[in-house]
Every structure is written in C-alpha cells, then in structure tokens.
Scaffold this motif. Structure first.
Motif, PDB file in Angstrom:
ATOM      1  N   GLY A 153      30.306  22.177  38.842  1.00  0.00           N
ATOM      2  CA  GLY A 153      31.026  23.202  39.584  1.00  0.00           C
ATOM      3  C   GLY A 153      31.208  24.479  38.798  1.00  0.00           C
ATOM      4  N   GLU A 154      32.254  25.223  39.183  1.00  0.00           N
ATOM      5  CA  GLU A 154      32.621  26.467  38.506  1.00  0.00           C
ATOM      6  C   GLU A 154      34.022  26.312  37.950  1.00  0.00           C
ATOM      7  OE1 GLU A 154      32.169  30.113  40.644  1.00  0.00           O
ATOM      8  OE2 GLU A 154      30.116  29.652  41.204  1.00  0.00           O
ATOM      9  N   PHE A 155      34.278  27.047  36.874  1.00  0.00           N
ATOM     10  CA  PHE A 155      35.569  26.981  36.213  1.00  0.00           C
ATOM     11  C   PHE A 155      35.932  28.374  35.729  1.00  0.00           C
ATOM     12  CE2 PHE A 155      38.516  25.814  32.786  1.00  0.00           C
ATOM     13  CZ  PHE A 155      39.272  24.851  33.435  1.00  0.00           C
ATOM     14  N   ARG A 156      37.172  28.796  35.974  1.00  0.00           N
ATOM     15  CA  ARG A 156      37.610  30.119  35.524  1.00  0.00           C
ATOM     16  C   ARG A 156      38.362  29.998  34.214  1.00  0.00           C
ATOM     17  NH1 ARG A 156      39.730  30.150  40.301  1.00  0.00           N
ATOM     18  NH2 ARG A 156      41.774  30.805  39.638  1.00  0.00           N
ATOM     19  N   LEU A 157      38.070  30.922  33.320  1.00  0.00           N
ATOM     20  CA  LEU A 157      38.718  30.980  32.011  1.00  0.00           C
ATOM     21  C   LEU A 157      39.431  32.310  31.848  1.00  0.00           C
ATOM     22  CD1 LEU A 157      35.786  29.646  29.825  1.00  0.00           C
ATOM     23  CD2 LEU A 157      37.812  28.393  30.541  1.00  0.00           C
ATOM     24  N   ARG A 158      40.451  32.322  30.996  1.00  0.00           N
ATOM     25  CA  ARG A 158      41.166  33.555  30.673  1.00  0.00           C
ATOM     26  C   ARG A 158      41.001  33.817  29.191  1.00  0.00           C
ATOM     27  NH1 ARG A 158      47.409  33.293  31.068  1.00  0.00           N
ATOM     28  NH2 ARG A 158      46.954  32.002  29.280  1.00  0.00           N
ATOM     29  N   SER A 159      40.584  35.034  28.849  1.00  0.00           N
ATOM     30  CA  SER A 159      40.429  35.429  27.444  1.00  0.00           C
ATOM     31  C   SER A 159      41.765  35.889  26.881  1.00  0.00           C
ATOM     32  CB  SER A 159      39.413  36.573  27.326  1.00  0.00           C
ATOM     33  OG  SER A 159      38.156  36.138  27.748  1.00  0.00           O
ATOM     34  N   ARG A 160      41.806  36.017  25.580  1.00  0.00           N
ATOM     35  CA  ARG A 160      43.029  36.461  24.898  1.00  0.00           C
ATOM     36  C   ARG A 160      43.512  37.810  25.426  1.00  0.00           C
ATOM     37  NH1 ARG A 160      43.598  35.749  18.569  1.00  0.00           N
ATOM     38  NH2 ARG A 160      42.526  33.935  19.298  1.00  0.00           N
ATOM     39  N   ASP A 161      42.574  38.697  25.799  1.00  0.00           N
ATOM     40  CA  ASP A 161      42.971  40.019  26.300  1.00  0.00           C
ATOM     41  C   ASP A 161      43.393  40.002  27.768  1.00  0.00           C
ATOM     42  OD1 ASP A 161      40.604  39.804  27.725  1.00  0.00           O
ATOM     43  OD2 ASP A 161      39.629  41.504  26.750  1.00  0.00           O
ATOM     44  N   GLY A 162      43.397  38.805  28.387  1.00  0.00           N
ATOM     45  CA  GLY A 162      43.862  38.676  29.764  1.00  0.00           C
ATOM     46  C   GLY A 162      42.764  38.740  30.813  1.00  0.00           C
ATOM     47  N   THR A 163      41.559  39.134  30.406  1.00  0.00           N
ATOM     48  CA  THR A 163      40.467  39.181  31.381  1.00  0.00           C
ATOM     49  C   THR A 163      40.049  37.757  31.742  1.00  0.00           C
ATOM     50  OG1 THR A 163      38.782  39.311  29.657  1.00  0.00           O
ATOM     51  CG2 THR A 163      39.598  41.406  30.545  1.00  0.00           C
ATOM     52  N   GLN A 164      39.523  37.630  32.954  1.00  0.00           N
ATOM     53  CA  GLN A 164      39.075  36.323  33.397  1.00  0.00           C
ATOM     54  C   GLN A 164      37.583  36.357  33.687  1.00  0.00           C
ATOM     55  OE1 GLN A 164      41.374  34.220  36.313  1.00  0.00           O
ATOM     56  NE2 GLN A 164      43.292  35.102  35.601  1.00  0.00           N
ATOM     57  N   GLY A 165      36.955  35.226  33.500  1.00  0.00           N
ATOM     58  CA  GLY A 165      35.537  35.091  33.781  1.00  0.00           C
ATOM     59  C   GLY A 165      35.282  33.710  34.346  1.00  0.00           C
ATOM     60  N   ALA A 166      34.103  33.511  34.891  1.00  0.00           N
ATOM     61  CA  ALA A 166      33.773  32.223  35.493  1.00  0.00           C
ATOM     62  C   ALA A 166      32.545  31.628  34.821  1.00  0.00           C
ATOM     63  CB  ALA A 166      33.528  32.392  36.986  1.00  0.00           C
ATOM     64  N   LEU A 167      32.552  30.318  34.722  1.00  0.00           N
ATOM     65  CA  LEU A 167      31.422  29.566  34.187  1.00  0.00           C
ATOM     66  C   LEU A 167      30.990  28.530  35.220  1.00  0.00           C
ATOM     67  CD1 LEU A 167      32.751  28.635  30.640  1.00  0.00           C
ATOM     68  CD2 LEU A 167      31.094  30.406  31.195  1.00  0.00           C
ATOM     69  N   ARG A 168      29.710  28.281  35.285  1.00  0.00           N
ATOM     70  CA  ARG A 168      29.194  27.115  36.013  1.00  0.00           C
ATOM     71  C   ARG A 168      29.052  26.014  34.976  1.00  0.00           C
ATOM     72  NH1 ARG A 168      28.304  26.551  40.596  1.00  0.00           N
ATOM     73  NH2 ARG A 168      26.634  25.048  40.510  1.00  0.00           N
ATOM     74  N   PHE A 169      29.208  24.770  35.423  1.00  0.00           N
ATOM     75  CA  PHE A 169      29.083  23.675  34.467  1.00  0.00           C
ATOM     76  C   PHE A 169      28.479  22.441  35.109  1.00  0.00           C
ATOM     77  CE2 PHE A 169      33.159  22.922  36.457  1.00  0.00           C
ATOM     78  CZ  PHE A 169      33.185  21.544  36.628  1.00  0.00           C
TER      79      PHE A 169
END
Length: 67
Positions: free
Chosen positions: A27-43
């Motif tokens: 599926g897909e999973f959303r992550l949050r970076s230290r600076d607050g930005t978010q991104g998505a990964l497929r896995f």
C-alpha cells in the motif's frame, strides 16, 4: 528523521498485528519529516522473509505528478 503522519499513528499497532498475521502488506504510507512536511511512500512488505523473525520491505516515493 521521519515519523508516521500524526493521523496514522493511532492505527499503526493494529496495522502491525494484521501484517504479522497475514504475512504481507502492500500500500501507501504517509510520513512526516522533522520540518513538518509530509510525503508518501508505496510499500511492499513481507513478514518472516527471508527467514522467521525477519521482515523485508520495499519502499519507493509516490510521485505526486503521476496522480
């Protein structure tokens, strides 16, 4: 450093239990970076692969331009 997106953190333990029980999860999973930005990964994740007690995951970034 990245962490689970805040709105997903509460469901992570249940997702983990299902992953171990089913032996796989995709599926897909959303992550949050230290600076607050978010991104998505497929896995693609496999439990107890290649041997019992080890888990293998393949991750790649979701291309927002492809959506």
């Amino acid at each position: 450093m990245t962490t689970t997106a805040p709105d997903l953190a509460e469901t992570t333990p249940d997702q983990w239990r299902r992953f171990i029980a089913d032996g796989r999860q995709d599926g897909e999973f959303r992550l949050r970076s230290r600076d607050g930005t978010q991104g998505a990964l497929r896995f693609q994740a496999r439990a107890h692969h290649p041997i019992h007690g080890y888990h293998t995951s393949r991750l790649w970034p979701v291309d927002p331009a492809a959506s």
